[in-house]
Design a protein around this motif. Structure first.
Motif, PDB file in Angstrom:
ATOM      1  N   ASN A 108       0.833  -1.217   0.000  1.00 41.68           N
ATOM      2  CA  ASN A 108       0.000   0.000   0.000  1.00 41.68           C
ATOM      3  C   ASN A 108       0.857   1.253   0.000  1.00 41.68           C
ATOM      4  N   TRP A 109       1.963   1.226   0.705  1.00 45.46           N
ATOM      5  CA  TRP A 109       2.874   2.373   0.702  1.00 45.46           C
ATOM      6  C   TRP A 109       3.367   2.675  -0.713  1.00 45.46           C
ATOM      7  N   GLU A 110       3.586   1.625  -1.511  1.00 43.53           N
ATOM      8  CA  GLU A 110       4.099   1.811  -2.866  1.00 43.53           C
ATOM      9  C   GLU A 110       3.091   2.531  -3.762  1.00 43.53           C
ATOM     10  N   GLN A 111       1.793   2.408  -3.417  1.00 42.66           N
ATOM     11  CA  GLN A 111       0.747   2.979  -4.264  1.00 42.66           C
ATOM     12  C   GLN A 111       0.095   4.223  -3.667  1.00 42.66           C
ATOM     13  N   CYS A 112       0.223   4.404  -2.366  1.00 39.03           N
ATOM     14  CA  CYS A 112      -0.476   5.484  -1.668  1.00 39.03           C
ATOM     15  C   CYS A 112       0.085   6.855  -2.064  1.00 39.03           C
ATOM     16  N   PRO A 113      -0.744   7.811  -2.488  1.00 35.87           N
ATOM     17  CA  PRO A 113      -0.229   9.132  -2.879  1.00 35.87           C
ATOM     18  C   PRO A 113       0.425   9.872  -1.704  1.00 35.87           C
ATOM     19  N   PHE A 114      -0.069   9.658  -0.491  1.00 36.72           N
ATOM     20  CA  PHE A 114       0.535  10.320   0.675  1.00 36.72           C
ATOM     21  C   PHE A 114       1.947   9.794   0.925  1.00 36.72           C
ATOM     22  N   CYS A 115       2.101   8.469   0.801  1.00 38.32           N
ATOM     23  CA  CYS A 115       3.426   7.866   1.019  1.00 38.32           C
ATOM     24  C   CYS A 115       4.392   8.253  -0.094  1.00 38.32           C
ATOM     25  N   LYS A 116       3.890   8.305  -1.324  1.00 42.98           N
ATOM     26  CA  LYS A 116       4.740   8.722  -2.444  1.00 42.98           C
ATOM     27  C   LYS A 116       5.234  10.153  -2.241  1.00 42.98           C
ATOM     28  N   LYS A 117       4.336  11.002  -1.794  1.00 43.43           N
ATOM     29  CA  LYS A 117       4.721  12.395  -1.546  1.00 43.43           C
ATOM     30  C   LYS A 117       5.759  12.484  -0.437  1.00 43.43           C
ATOM     31  N   ARG A 118       5.571  11.670   0.606  1.00 42.62           N
ATOM     32  CA  ARG A 118       6.536  11.662   1.710  1.00 42.62           C
ATOM     33  C   ARG A 118       7.908  11.221   1.203  1.00 42.62           C
ATOM     34  N   MET A 119       7.949  10.184   0.395  1.00 46.41           N
ATOM     35  CA  MET A 119       9.231   9.697  -0.123  1.00 46.41           C
ATOM     36  C   MET A 119       9.908  10.754  -0.993  1.00 46.41           C
ATOM     37  N   ALA A 120       9.124  11.458  -1.783  1.00 46.57           N
ATOM     38  CA  ALA A 120       9.691  12.506  -2.645  1.00 46.57           C
ATOM     39  C   ALA A 120      10.229  13.659  -1.801  1.00 46.57           C
ATOM     40  N   ASN A 121       9.471  14.088  -0.829  1.00 48.89           N
ATOM     41  CA  ASN A 121       9.883  15.230   0.000  1.00 48.89           C
ATOM     42  C   ASN A 121      11.106  14.920   0.852  1.00 48.89           C
ATOM     43  N   GLU A 122      11.233  13.655   1.263  1.00 48.70           N
ATOM     44  CA  GLU A 122      12.330  13.265   2.161  1.00 48.70           C
ATOM     45  C   GLU A 122      13.491  12.608   1.408  1.00 48.70           C
ATOM     46  N   ASN A 123      13.394  12.586   0.055  1.00 44.47           N
ATOM     47  CA  ASN A 123      14.445  11.969  -0.773  1.00 44.47           C
ATOM     48  C   ASN A 123      14.703  10.513  -0.384  1.00 44.47           C
ATOM     49  N   LEU A 124      13.615   9.759  -0.244  1.00 51.45           N
ATOM     50  CA  LEU A 124      13.709   8.339   0.105  1.00 51.45           C
ATOM     51  C   LEU A 124      13.555   7.524  -1.173  1.00 51.45           C
ATOM     52  N   LYS A 125      14.445   6.594  -1.386  1.00 50.03           N
ATOM     53  CA  LYS A 125      14.456   5.892  -2.664  1.00 50.03           C
ATOM     54  C   LYS A 125      13.436   4.771  -2.763  1.00 50.03           C
ATOM     55  N   ASP A 126      13.011   4.198  -1.635  1.00 49.42           N
ATOM     56  CA  ASP A 126      12.058   3.091  -1.685  1.00 49.42           C
ATOM     57  C   ASP A 126      11.309   2.993  -0.355  1.00 49.42           C
ATOM     58  N   VAL A 127      10.382   2.028  -0.280  1.00 49.88           N
ATOM     59  CA  VAL A 127       9.552   1.902   0.924  1.00 49.88           C
ATOM     60  C   VAL A 127      10.343   1.367   2.113  1.00 49.88           C
ATOM     61  N   GLU A 128      11.499   0.712   1.850  1.00 55.11           N
ATOM     62  CA  GLU A 128      12.334   0.283   2.975  1.00 55.11           C
ATOM     63  C   GLU A 128      12.907   1.509   3.683  1.00 55.11           C
ATOM     64  N   GLU A 129      13.328   2.488   2.902  1.00 55.69           N
ATOM     65  CA  GLU A 129      13.817   3.734   3.507  1.00 55.69           C
ATOM     66  C   GLU A 129      12.670   4.519   4.148  1.00 55.69           C
ATOM     67  N   LEU A 130      11.468   4.342   3.615  1.00 59.11           N
ATOM     68  CA  LEU A 130      10.311   4.987   4.236  1.00 59.11           C
ATOM     69  C   LEU A 130      10.045   4.387   5.621  1.00 59.11           C
ATOM     70  N   GLN A 131      10.207   3.067   5.746  1.00 56.21           N
ATOM     71  CA  GLN A 131      10.059   2.459   7.075  1.00 56.21           C
ATOM     72  C   GLN A 131      11.136   2.986   8.016  1.00 56.21           C
ATOM     73  N   SER A 132      12.358   3.112   7.504  1.00 51.32           N
ATOM     74  CA  SER A 132      13.436   3.652   8.328  1.00 51.32           C
ATOM     75  C   SER A 132      13.103   5.076   8.782  1.00 51.32           C
ATOM     76  N   TYR A 133      12.544   5.879   7.875  1.00 53.58           N
ATOM     77  CA  TYR A 133      12.105   7.230   8.232  1.00 53.58           C
ATOM     78  C   TYR A 133      11.075   7.175   9.362  1.00 53.58           C
ATOM     79  N   PHE A 134      10.125   6.269   9.205  1.00 55.34           N
ATOM     80  CA  PHE A 134       9.053   6.110  10.184  1.00 55.34           C
ATOM     81  C   PHE A 134       9.654   5.807  11.569  1.00 55.34           C
ATOM     82  N   ILE A 135      10.550   4.817  11.619  1.00 55.61           N
ATOM     83  CA  ILE A 135      11.131   4.392  12.899  1.00 55.61           C
ATOM     84  C   ILE A 135      12.003   5.497  13.492  1.00 55.61           C
ATOM     85  N   LYS A 136      12.810   6.148  12.654  1.00 54.37           N
ATOM     86  CA  LYS A 136      13.682   7.220  13.162  1.00 54.37           C
ATOM     87  C   LYS A 136      12.874   8.384  13.705  1.00 54.37           C
TER      88      LYS A 136
END
Length: 777
Positions: free
Chosen positions: A352-380
């Motif tokens: 769902n993170w791969e398709q969700c527009p909110f998650c995509k926007k978060r990855m773009a704004n935070e310069n995250l290359k994939d959903v694994e880095e998005l999880q790392s962002y979440f935990i940090k």
């Protein structure tokens, strides 16, 4: 006058005897059965005998509270009210005294014939000294009933003791099945007895939210309750829709949790809450659907059973997700003063993170290359919030994925690798690998045990656990905080069952995290466990006796038509006795020394004997020879490569499978039917065919819906001689069943057996068909 003197002398003798009786027993090292094993023990001649005049010396309020435990026990078993005093008498007393030279949680116990002194630097040290002292007393001291005609004494010893690791924990999963406050407190008592100091409470998962959060009442109004499908296997329960009324579950109020935390603190147990994120949170999303991905997410229900893959997870792109979690954690931190907050972090399926527009926007704004880095962002991000409130984050080893948060502690469950990697990068680690620490695994033969999730973790395997990996450097090893047992409760619905799974394995684990590694010895531990079992029984603990069970290893030689049975037991030098037939085993039955060779149909019984008495349940197996044994067998559709047994001869080797479908005695077909043709190497008169099968609906194993038997003399033309059908029926437990086809006696050389696969499970997944033997009679 002479008579009066004699009377006074006799009276004085009786009074003195009542004051402090001298021991007549000579103690040896074998009498020291403390678990976990102390660091250093020196045994001296003599003993200290308790009397109703023994004084308990408390120099401050903290030591007084610790001594009250001893006082209560003596009241229960001896009906003595031992007096707590503030100064030392001349003799016959127990003293708890402060010693700055000792490290935290360490103690020095010194027993002499006239007094007992426990030295420590903190309340934990006093507590553990008292626990060791109680284990020096007769096992009856652990009970709650009055004991007559017993000498309450302990040998003269000096015990210098302290823990190897500072994290010695147990995790209780309260989400899958809710366990009440009384059980939690009983578990805390046992943790203290075993010198364990961490209780990790798994309060949140897909199947239930167990903690009151005042700002979000629906978490317990909705998330704490699920539709009752307890009669079905955990992994075969029907999906739940939003709005279906849940009636099975429960939760703790904040006041109840504060009570638990305070009680644990009095026993030197730190309670660490786990608030799962970003996955294992279906119960939260069922209460507040906006927490998951997309603009207008579909409402869902709290699942009644297994969920896989876990796709309904918190949205990492919405700010409202983090606002919710921060609000929740603020209330959690008010309840739990623990140094750590556990945030889970495991098994998130991020489709769902791969398709969700909110998650995509978060990855773009935070310069995250994939959903694994998005999880790392979440935990940090969550770690930063937790750290800002004076706490530390701990999570399962998946939090390593995409980059680990700066100050996070890793709980390594998928083996030791995650812990090793974290330690190499300077992070603290708690080792809890499935292979040694998952107490939801079977601890004995599956045929003899209550339903469990799978796996096999006997007492002796737990004792082999070591949190430090041999390849670690000294620096890396310093980051290993310790180890922890995990009790997941998908298959553990009651407190009684939970006790059965924890004990005695907790005793083995306690020694692996407390005692020096070079002091551990299985034979010595097994000897001390004989006393420990008696302690458990006196405490009223529902302790498993699985380690006493006789187990077998069975091998068939199809060339000689011989079955060899090897019997074994977990304990060293076990006195196993066996016999053939149905008569009851006795101490005069044959002593097992070598593997047993069997060449004809035989019933074998065996059990462990001690002191002339049968210990534990009796092993029983029937080795049944039949007309198909060792004859050629062919299959129209070959069995699945994952379950090949011993090859084509598996179904005609006279060896039956167990409920453990990994035992090497099963052939299995995935979505395919089975057709087997057995060549009897000549015409034989037959009248019955038996097909042995298994059902275990959780992992997708189902009984055949039809079994058909045909015979032939030429291998080309077959005649149907019998068919039986069985409609699918829901079943929550593993079951072994023989499908029996009987018919009028026939002369035949070839026997064809067809077994029809269910093909599609109720949940739409594929199905396994398992067969262990085809008996022809």
């Amino acid at each position: 006058m002479k008579k009066i003197r004699i009377g006074i002398l006799t009276l004085l003798t009786i009074v003195c005897f009542g004051c402090h009786t001298k021991s007549t027993k000579v103690y040896t090292e074998e009498d020291i059965t403390i678990i976990p094993k102390p660091k250093q023990v020196t045994l001296n001649p003599g003993a200290f005998s308790f009397t109703e005049n023994t004084k308990l010396v408390a120099l401050d309020e903290a030591t007084s509270e610790t001594l009250e435990m001893l006082q209560t026990n003596f009241k229960n078993v001896a009906d003595w009210k031992l007096e707590i005093v503030a100064s030392e008498p001349a003799s016959n007393y127990i003293l708890l005294t402060h010693d700055d030279s000792l490290e935290n949680e360490n103690y020095l116990l010194e027993v002499s014939s006239d007094k007992i002194v426990i030295r420590a630097n903190d309340q934990a040290g006093y507590l553990y000294g008292i626990q060791s002292l109680q284990q020096l007393l007769p096992v009856e001291f652990e009970g709650n009933t009055l004991v007559e005609n017993i000498q309450w004494e302990v040998p003269n010893v000096i015990i210098n003791d302290g823990p190897r690791f500072k994290w010695r924990g147990v995790m209780l999963d309260l989400s899958r099945h809710f366990l009440d406050k009384a059980y939690i407190k009983n578990t805390i008592d046992q943790l203290a007895k075993h010198k364990m100091n961490v209780l990790h409470l798994h309060l949140v998962d897909d199947q239930g939210w167990r903690i009151e959060i005042k700002k979000y009442p629906k978490l317990t109004e909705v998330g704490a309750w699920r539709v009752d499908q307890e009669e079905l296997h955990w992994n075969s329960r029907e999906p739940i829709k939003a709005g279906q009324k849940g009636t099975y579950g429960g939760f703790f109020t904040q006041n109840e949790l504060k009570e638990i935390v305070a009680y644990a603190a009095s026993k030197n147990v730190e309670v660490i809450p786990e608030i799962e994120m970003p996955a294992h949170v279906t119960s939260a999303i069922a209460a507040y659907p906006h927490l998951k991905c997309f603009e207008n997410p579909e409402a869902i229900g709290v699942p009644s059973g297994g969920v896989w893959p876990i796709t309904d997870i918190y949205c990492a792109g919405k700010e409202s997700t983090f606002e919710f979690l921060e609000d929740v954690l603020l209330e959690v931190m008010e309840i739990f003063p623990s140094q750590y907050i556990h945030i889970g972090g495991d098994e998130a399926t991020k489709t769902n993170w791969e398709q969700c527009p909110f998650c995509k926007k978060r990855m773009a704004n935070e310069n995250l290359k994939d959903v694994e880095e998005l999880q790392s962002y979440f935990i940090k991000r969550m770690e930063k919030f937790i750290n800002a409130h004076g706490k530390r984050l701990v999570g399962w080893d998946e939090i390593l994925e995409g980059g680990l948060a700066p100050d996070a502690t890793v709980m390594s469950w998928r083996g030791f690798e995650g812990g090793l990697e974290a330690a190499q990068h300077g992070h603290d680690v708690v080792m809890t690998p499935t292979s040694y620490c998952y107490f939801d695994y079977y601890q004995g033969p599956q045929n003899e045990e209550p339903l469990a999730i799978g796996g096999y973790l006997p007492l002796s395997k737990v004792y082999q656990f070591d949190p430090v990996v041999e390849t670690m450097t000294e620096e890396e090893a310093t980051h290993v905080l310790g180890g922890q047992a995990n009790l997941w409760t998908e298959y553990i619905p009651t407190a009684e069952h939970a006790e059965y799974m924890l004990y005695p394995r907790l005793a083995a684990l306690s020694e692996t995290v407390w005692s020096p590694k070079d002091a551990r010895n299985w034979d010595d531990f097994a000897h001390r466990m004989e006393t420990q079992y008696k302690r458990y029984e006196n405490q009223g603990v529902n302790v498993a006796k699985s380690a006493f069970l006789v187990t077998s290893k069975t091998e068939a030689d199809t060339e000689t038509k011989t079955v060899t049975l090897t019997l074994q037991n977990e304990f060293p030098n076990a006195n196993i006795r066996y016999q053939f037939g149905d008569e009851a085993l006795t101490q005069n039955s044959t002593v097992y020394t070598n593997p047993i060779e069997i060449t004809e149909t035989t019933i074998v019984q065996a059990s462990l004997f001690k002191g002339g008495k049968l210990i534990g349940s009796t092993f029983r197996d029937t080795i049944q020879f039949h007309k198909a044994v060792a004859h050629p067998t062919a299959f129209s559709t070959i069995y699945n490569e994952r379950y090949q047994g011993v090859g084509n001869s598996t179904l005609v080797n006279a060896v039956r499978g167990t409920k453990n479908f990994h035992d090497g005695q099963w052939l299995a077909w995935l979505n395919d039917d089975m057709e087997a043709i057995i060549d009897l190497s000549g015409q034989k008169s037959i009248e019955k065919v038996v097909l042995g099968s298994m059902e275990n609906q959780g992992p997708g194993i189902f009984f055949p819906t039809m079994v058909e038997v045909s015979t032939s003399n030429d291998g080309e033309v077959f005649e149907n001689v019998g068919t039986i059908s069985r409609a699918f029926a829901p079943n929550g437990n593993p079951v072994l069943k023989d499908f029996i086809v009987e018919f009028e006696p026939k002369q035949a050389r070839y026997v064809k057996v067809n077994a029809k696969n269910l093909n599609t499970a109720p949940n739409g997944s594929g199905t396994w068909l398992f067969v262990d033997e085809i008996l022809i009679q």
